[in-house]
Design a protein around this motif. Structure first.
Motif, PDB file in Angstrom:
ATOM      1  N   GLY A  98      34.918  25.061  -6.104  1.00 63.61           N
ATOM      2  CA  GLY A  98      34.794  25.142  -4.650  1.00 63.61           C
ATOM      3  C   GLY A  98      35.882  24.369  -3.933  1.00 63.61           C
ATOM      4  N   HIS A  99      37.092  24.406  -4.487  1.00 63.75           N
ATOM      5  CA  HIS A  99      38.227  23.639  -3.972  1.00 63.75           C
ATOM      6  C   HIS A  99      38.695  24.211  -2.642  1.00 63.75           C
ATOM      7  CE1 HIS A  99      42.006  21.514  -3.886  1.00 63.75           C
ATOM      8  NE2 HIS A  99      41.778  20.959  -5.048  1.00 63.75           N
ATOM      9  N   LEU A 100      38.990  23.326  -1.683  1.00 59.61           N
ATOM     10  CA  LEU A 100      39.472  23.768  -0.366  1.00 59.61           C
ATOM     11  C   LEU A 100      40.702  24.661  -0.468  1.00 59.61           C
ATOM     12  CD1 LEU A 100      39.225  20.677   2.018  1.00 59.61           C
ATOM     13  CD2 LEU A 100      38.169  22.910   2.336  1.00 59.61           C
ATOM     14  N   ALA A 101      41.537  24.424  -1.471  1.00 57.88           N
ATOM     15  CA  ALA A 101      42.778  25.192  -1.593  1.00 57.88           C
ATOM     16  C   ALA A 101      42.531  26.663  -1.857  1.00 57.88           C
ATOM     17  CB  ALA A 101      43.644  24.618  -2.718  1.00 57.88           C
ATOM     18  N   LEU A 102      41.289  27.040  -2.213  1.00 61.72           N
ATOM     19  CA  LEU A 102      41.000  28.424  -2.574  1.00 61.72           C
ATOM     20  C   LEU A 102      40.337  29.210  -1.451  1.00 61.72           C
ATOM     21  CD1 LEU A 102      39.684  27.812  -6.205  1.00 61.72           C
ATOM     22  CD2 LEU A 102      42.030  28.169  -5.423  1.00 61.72           C
ATOM     23  N   PHE A 103      40.217  28.604  -0.254  1.00 65.49           N
ATOM     24  CA  PHE A 103      39.576  29.286   0.869  1.00 65.49           C
ATOM     25  C   PHE A 103      40.596  29.551   1.973  1.00 65.49           C
ATOM     26  CE2 PHE A 103      36.061  27.058  -1.210  1.00 65.49           C
ATOM     27  CZ  PHE A 103      35.136  28.086  -1.330  1.00 65.49           C
ATOM     28  N   ASP A 104      40.254  30.521   2.828  1.00 63.01           N
ATOM     29  CA  ASP A 104      41.127  30.907   3.933  1.00 63.01           C
ATOM     30  C   ASP A 104      40.365  30.869   5.258  1.00 63.01           C
ATOM     31  OD1 ASP A 104      43.518  31.923   2.360  1.00 63.01           O
ATOM     32  OD2 ASP A 104      41.964  33.247   1.567  1.00 63.01           O
ATOM     33  N   ARG A 112      36.832  22.212   5.935  1.00 67.63           N
ATOM     34  CA  ARG A 112      37.813  21.143   6.106  1.00 67.63           C
ATOM     35  C   ARG A 112      37.528  20.272   7.331  1.00 67.63           C
ATOM     36  NH1 ARG A 112      43.610  20.379   4.675  1.00 67.63           N
ATOM     37  NH2 ARG A 112      44.564  19.136   6.324  1.00 67.63           N
ATOM     38  N   ALA A 113      36.960  20.857   8.382  1.00 67.66           N
ATOM     39  CA  ALA A 113      36.803  20.135   9.647  1.00 67.66           C
ATOM     40  C   ALA A 113      36.099  18.790   9.502  1.00 67.66           C
ATOM     41  CB  ALA A 113      36.086  21.015  10.672  1.00 67.66           C
ATOM     42  N   PRO A 114      34.955  18.709   8.803  1.00 65.95           N
ATOM     43  CA  PRO A 114      34.315  17.400   8.677  1.00 65.95           C
ATOM     44  C   PRO A 114      35.190  16.374   7.950  1.00 65.95           C
ATOM     45  CG  PRO A 114      32.787  19.158   8.095  1.00 65.95           C
ATOM     46  CD  PRO A 114      34.150  19.781   8.195  1.00 65.95           C
ATOM     47  N   LEU A 115      35.938  16.830   6.940  1.00 60.87           N
ATOM     48  CA  LEU A 115      36.830  15.918   6.231  1.00 60.87           C
ATOM     49  C   LEU A 115      37.952  15.438   7.141  1.00 60.87           C
ATOM     50  CD1 LEU A 115      37.032  17.775   2.817  1.00 60.87           C
ATOM     51  CD2 LEU A 115      36.136  15.482   3.169  1.00 60.87           C
ATOM     52  N   THR A 116      38.490  16.343   7.946  1.00 61.82           N
ATOM     53  CA  THR A 116      39.549  15.961   8.874  1.00 61.82           C
ATOM     54  C   THR A 116      39.042  14.914   9.856  1.00 61.82           C
ATOM     55  OG1 THR A 116      40.552  18.156   8.704  1.00 61.82           O
ATOM     56  CG2 THR A 116      41.163  16.828  10.609  1.00 61.82           C
ATOM     57  N   ARG A 117      37.824  15.113  10.360  1.00 62.37           N
ATOM     58  CA  ARG A 117      37.263  14.141  11.303  1.00 62.37           C
ATOM     59  C   ARG A 117      36.984  12.802  10.628  1.00 62.37           C
ATOM     60  NH1 ARG A 117      34.573  18.958  13.486  1.00 62.37           N
ATOM     61  NH2 ARG A 117      32.797  18.666  12.091  1.00 62.37           N
ATOM     62  N   LEU A 355      58.069  18.835   1.854  1.00 64.07           N
ATOM     63  CA  LEU A 355      56.873  19.660   1.691  1.00 64.07           C
ATOM     64  C   LEU A 355      55.992  19.165   0.551  1.00 64.07           C
ATOM     65  CD1 LEU A 355      58.524  23.177   2.164  1.00 64.07           C
ATOM     66  CD2 LEU A 355      57.145  21.909   3.824  1.00 64.07           C
ATOM     67  N   ALA A 356      56.151  17.902   0.161  1.00 62.33           N
ATOM     68  CA  ALA A 356      55.369  17.366  -0.945  1.00 62.33           C
ATOM     69  C   ALA A 356      53.872  17.381  -0.655  1.00 62.33           C
ATOM     70  CB  ALA A 356      55.826  15.945  -1.273  1.00 62.33           C
ATOM     71  N   PHE A 357      53.508  17.297   0.630  1.00 58.71           N
ATOM     72  CA  PHE A 357      52.097  17.369   1.017  1.00 58.71           C
ATOM     73  C   PHE A 357      51.701  18.769   1.474  1.00 58.71           C
ATOM     74  CE2 PHE A 357      52.611  12.669   2.048  1.00 58.71           C
ATOM     75  CZ  PHE A 357      51.907  12.247   0.936  1.00 58.71           C
ATOM     76  N   GLY A 358      52.570  19.744   1.263  1.00 62.47           N
ATOM     77  CA  GLY A 358      52.274  21.094   1.713  1.00 62.47           C
ATOM     78  C   GLY A 358      52.640  21.272   3.179  1.00 62.47           C
ATOM     79  N   HIS A 359      52.023  22.294   3.788  1.00 64.93           N
ATOM     80  CA  HIS A 359      52.360  22.634   5.173  1.00 64.93           C
ATOM     81  C   HIS A 359      51.279  23.553   5.714  1.00 64.93           C
ATOM     82  CE1 HIS A 359      54.849  23.429   8.664  1.00 64.93           C
ATOM     83  NE2 HIS A 359      54.791  24.729   8.438  1.00 64.93           N
ATOM     84  N   GLY A 360      51.030  23.488   7.001  1.00 62.73           N
ATOM     85  CA  GLY A 360      50.086  24.405   7.623  1.00 62.73           C
ATOM     86  C   GLY A 360      48.642  23.960   7.463  1.00 62.73           C
ATOM     87  N   HIS A 362      46.575  24.018   5.103  1.00 64.82           N
ATOM     88  CA  HIS A 362      46.173  23.350   3.872  1.00 64.82           C
ATOM     89  C   HIS A 362      46.969  22.068   3.623  1.00 64.82           C
ATOM     90  CE1 HIS A 362      44.397  27.315   3.138  1.00 64.82           C
ATOM     91  NE2 HIS A 362      43.610  26.716   2.276  1.00 64.82           N
ATOM     92  N   TYR A 363      47.582  21.526   4.657  1.00 60.55           N
ATOM     93  CA  TYR A 363      48.311  20.260   4.531  1.00 60.55           C
ATOM     94  C   TYR A 363      47.386  19.195   3.948  1.00 60.55           C
ATOM     95  CZ  TYR A 363      51.091  16.179   5.975  1.00 60.55           C
ATOM     96  OH  TYR A 363      51.813  15.011   5.994  1.00 60.55           O
TER      97      TYR A 363
END
Length: 416
Positions: A98-104, A112-117, A355-360, A362-363
Motif C-alpha cells: 500500500g505504498h504511496l508511490a503506487l497511487f495516483d 498523502r494529505a494527513p502525512l503532509t499536514r 531531483l534526488a527527492f523526486g518532483h511533483g 510524489h515529492y
C-alpha cells in the motif's frame, strides 16, 4: 518496428557518464531492461524530460484498468513487488504494497494529505536537538574503540532508526524491542525479516489504539486524530500503512545515503579538506551530495494511460516508463560542464536544484528531515572529527546489488 531492448548492468545504473550519457543524446526514449528484471521499460534520462514525466498526468503509477500492449511481457512493478513481498504473510504484505508511490490522483492525495499536514516544519526543526544528541552519543561510543567503526551498520542505521522512533512516537520503554524489529526487517541478515515485519506492524496497531484513547504530541497522535470536513479519513489499515511507510522509507534509504555521502567526500579529499576548512559551506554541501549521490537512481514505474507521444517517443496505453533520477542529476544541459564532479560550493537556483527527492505530487515527504540529518552527520563525523578517514583501502569496501538498481555499500569502516 520494435527495437531490441538494452540490458543494463548494475554498473550502468550507477554510472552517470556511461550508458546514460549515450541515451541522453538519442532522439527518443531507449527501451531497456533493468538489472535483475525481465520486462523492458522506456527509460527517461534527460533532466527536463524526467521533471516532465513526474508531473505528466498521462503517466500513472496504478496500472489497474489499463490495457497492456499486445506484445507486453510481465509487469516490471509486479516483478519488483514479488521479489520484495512474496515471503511475507498476506495480511502483513498488504501494508508493504500500500505504498504511496503506487497511487495516483485523488487516492494518492487522500492518503498523502494527513502525512503532509503532520510533517510540519516546526515538527522537523524540533528534532534537531535529538538528532545531534543521538549522533554524538553513537559516535562517542564508536570512537572509544581501537578499531574502525562501521558507519553504516553501527551509526547510520541506528541513528535513522532512533530518529524514526522519536518522530513516530515510540515510547522510551518500547524502543529496544521496536528497534530490534526494525533492524531485523530493514537491515538485518535476512533470517528474521518476517518476524521484524510482524513485530513492527503489530506494535504500530497497538500504538495507534493508545494514541486514539490518549493523544500526545507525536506524529501517530496527529495522524490518528486528523479529520477534515469533506475528506474521507484514513481507516485503520490506511493508518498502519502510513506509519509503516515512514518506517520503511525513513531508515534504510537515508542510512545508505549517509554512508554513500560520507564515502563521496572521502573519495574527493580536496572537497573534504575544503569543507573542513570552510564549514560554512555545509549548507551547499548537503544539496550537492544529494545531487551527486542520488541514492534512488531509478524511480517508480509509470504507465501510459493513453496513446500519446512523450519525449519524442510514441507510447501506447499500458507501456511502462521509468525515470533515471541519477542520470537527470548529472545532465550537462542542466549543470553545465563536468556535472559528474563533486563540488561542495556548487550554487543551485530556486528549489532543490536536484531531483534526488523526486518532483511533483510524489515529492519525498521526508526531504526536510533528510537534509537536517545529513547536515548533522557531516558536521559531527567530518568537521568536528578532522582525523576521520576510511578504515580500509578503497578497493576493500564491500557492496551488494539491489534488484533494478546498482550497488550499495554493505559496510563503511571509518577510523574516528
Amino acid at each position: 518496428m520494435t527495437t531490441t531492448p538494452v540490458r543494463l548492468t548494475p554498473e550502468d545504473v550507477e554510472n552517470p557518464v556511461g550508458a546514460y550519457a549515450r541515451f541522453r543524446e538519442q532522439t527518443g526514449l531507449p527501451r531497456v531492461v533493468l538489472p535483475g528484471l525481465d520486462t523492458p521499460v522506456r527509460l527517461v534520462t534527460r533532466y527536463a524530460d524526467v521533471k516532465a514525466a513526474l508531473t505528466e498526468p498521462r503517466l500513472v503509477r496504478d496500472r489497474a484498468g489499463l490495457a497492456a500492449p499486445a506484445d507486453a511481457g510481465s509487469d516490471p512493478q509486479d516483478e519488483l513487488l514479488a521479489a520484495a513481498f512474496d515471503s511475507f504473510p498476506a495480511e502483513y504484505a498488504g501494508y508493504l504494497s500500500g505504498h504511496l508511490a503506487l497511487f495516483d490522483g485523488e487516492e494518492h492525495a487522500r492518503r498523502r494529505a494527513p502525512l503532509t499536514r503532520a510533517f510540519t516544519a516546526r515538527r522537523i526543526a524540533a528534532l534537531r536537538g535529538f538528532v545531534e544528541r543521538t549522533a554524538a552519543e553513537l559516535l562517542a561510543d564508536l570512537a572509544a574503540r581501537d578499531e574502525p567503526a562501521d558507519l553504516l551498520g553501527e551509526f547510520a542505521y541506528p541513528l535513522t532508526t532512533q530518529v524514526i522512533c522519536e518522530l513516530v512516537g515510540v515510547e522510551e520503554a518500547d524502543r529496544p524491542r521496536v528497534c530490534g524489529w526494525i533492524r531485523d526487517f530493514a537491515y538485518g541478515d535476512g533470517s528474521r525479516t518476517v518476524e521484524g515485519l510482524v513485530g513492527i506492524v503489530d506494535h504500530v496497531k497497538e500504538l495507534i489504539a493508545r494514541r486514539r484513547a490518549e493523544p500526545t504530541g507525536d506524529l501517530v497522535s496527529t495522524l490518528a486524530h486528523d479529520t477534515r470536513d469533506g475528506e474521507q479519513p484514513l481507516d485503520e489499515d490506511d493508518l498502519v500503512a502510513a506509519v509503516f511507510l515512514l518506517i520503511n522509507t525513513g531508515i534504510t534509504p537515508p542510512a545508505l545515503f549517509l554512508a554513500h555521502g560520507l564515502l563521496s567526500l572521502f573519495d574527493h579529499p580536496d572537497q573534504l579538506a575544503r569543507l573542513r576548512a570552510e564549514p560554512q559551506l555545509l549548507e551547499r554541501a548537503v544539496p550537492e551530495l544529494l545531487r551527486y549521490v542520488t541514492l534512488v537512481r531509478i524511480g517508480a514505474t509509470l504507465y501510459a494511460a493513453e496513446d500519446f507521444t512523450f519525449a519524442g517517443t510514441a507510447l501506447r496505453t499500458g507501456d511502462p516508463v521509468t525515470v533515471a533520477l541519477l542520470a537527470a542529476d548529472h545532465d550537462p544541459r542542466e549543470y553545465g560542464e563536468a556535472p559528474e564532479r563533486l563540488d561542495i560550493a556548487r550554487e543551485f537556483g530556486r528549489g532543490d536544484g536536484h531531483l534526488a527527492f523526486g518532483h511533483g505530487a510524489h515529492y519525498c515527504l521526508g526531504a526536510a528531515l533528510g537534509r537536517l540529518v545529513t547536515s548533522v552527520v557531516l558536521d559531527q563525523v567530518l568537521i568536528r572529527r578532522p582525523e576521520a578517514a576510511l578504515g580500509v583501502a578503497r578497493d576493500g569496501l564491500e557492496f551488494g546489488h539491489w534488484p533494478a538498481d546498482g550497488f550499495h555499500l554493505l559496510r563503511l569502516p571509518v577510523r574516528l
